[in-house]
Design a protein around this motif. Sequence first.
Motif, PDB file in Angstrom:
ATOM      1  N   THR A  27     -32.521  16.055 -25.004  1.00  0.00           N
ATOM      2  CA  THR A  27     -32.397  17.114 -25.711  1.00  0.00           C
ATOM      3  C   THR A  27     -32.318  18.259 -24.920  1.00  0.00           C
ATOM      4  N   SER A  29     -30.537  18.709 -22.442  1.00  0.00           N
ATOM      5  CA  SER A  29     -29.385  18.906 -21.881  1.00  0.00           C
ATOM      6  C   SER A  29     -28.441  20.130 -22.770  1.00  0.00           C
ATOM      7  N   SER A  30     -29.277  20.123 -24.024  1.00  0.00           N
ATOM      8  CA  SER A  30     -28.652  21.290 -24.856  1.00  0.00           C
ATOM      9  C   SER A  30     -29.022  22.473 -24.593  1.00  0.00           C
ATOM     10  N   TYR A  31     -30.076  22.705 -23.421  1.00  0.00           N
ATOM     11  CA  TYR A  31     -30.489  23.933 -23.322  1.00  0.00           C
ATOM     12  C   TYR A  31     -29.898  24.710 -22.111  1.00  0.00           C
ATOM     13  N   TRP A  52     -25.803  25.650 -21.459  1.00  0.00           N
ATOM     14  CA  TRP A  52     -26.112  24.300 -21.615  1.00  0.00           C
ATOM     15  C   TRP A  52     -24.762  23.672 -21.454  1.00  0.00           C
ATOM     16  N   THR A  53     -23.633  24.022 -21.549  1.00  0.00           N
ATOM     17  CA  THR A  53     -22.403  23.308 -21.221  1.00  0.00           C
ATOM     18  C   THR A  53     -21.948  23.403 -19.685  1.00  0.00           C
ATOM     19  N   ASN A  73     -25.086  16.919 -17.441  1.00  0.00           N
ATOM     20  CA  ASN A  73     -25.846  16.553 -18.575  1.00  0.00           C
ATOM     21  C   ASN A  73     -26.069  15.133 -18.904  1.00  0.00           C
ATOM     22  N   ASN A  76     -29.227  14.326 -17.266  1.00  0.00           N
ATOM     23  CA  ASN A  76     -30.134  15.056 -17.422  1.00  0.00           C
ATOM     24  C   ASN A  76     -30.715  15.872 -16.094  1.00  0.00           C
ATOM     25  N   GLU A  99     -34.385  27.670 -25.176  1.00  0.00           N
ATOM     26  CA  GLU A  99     -33.501  27.958 -26.042  1.00  0.00           C
ATOM     27  C   GLU A  99     -33.389  29.439 -26.052  1.00  0.00           C
TER      28      GLU A  99
END
Length: 124
Positions: A27, A29-31, A52-53, A73, A76, A99
Amino acid sequence: VQLVQFGGGLAQAGGSLRLSCAASERTLSSYPMGWFRQAPGKERELVAAISWTGWNTYYADSMKGRFAISRDNSKNMVYLQMNSLKPDDTAVYYCAAGEIRSDDYYDPSKYIYWGQGTQVTVSS
């Protein structure tokens, strides 16, 4: 959720070091993620941050052109490549995630997860 750091240590001025940060959960990897540092008697300061990208990166002025942040990502992982090191780069370095909006990348209080810290010492 844990962030575990690798790398760091001792380098001579003008040398290079690479720091790595492994996230325990996918998760993260989306931060957005950042690298901070703190020298004795000084406040914790942002070194670099990455969206995050991985498409957008941000650097403190004194690190521009010398340091490079990147992430993978699929693994991780987040990395900090440090080149042309100076004695003033001596500090404990931390990776962090949260976030957060890009406007808040410079604010350590906005990050939720932190690595254990890694000492980087640059000798003259």
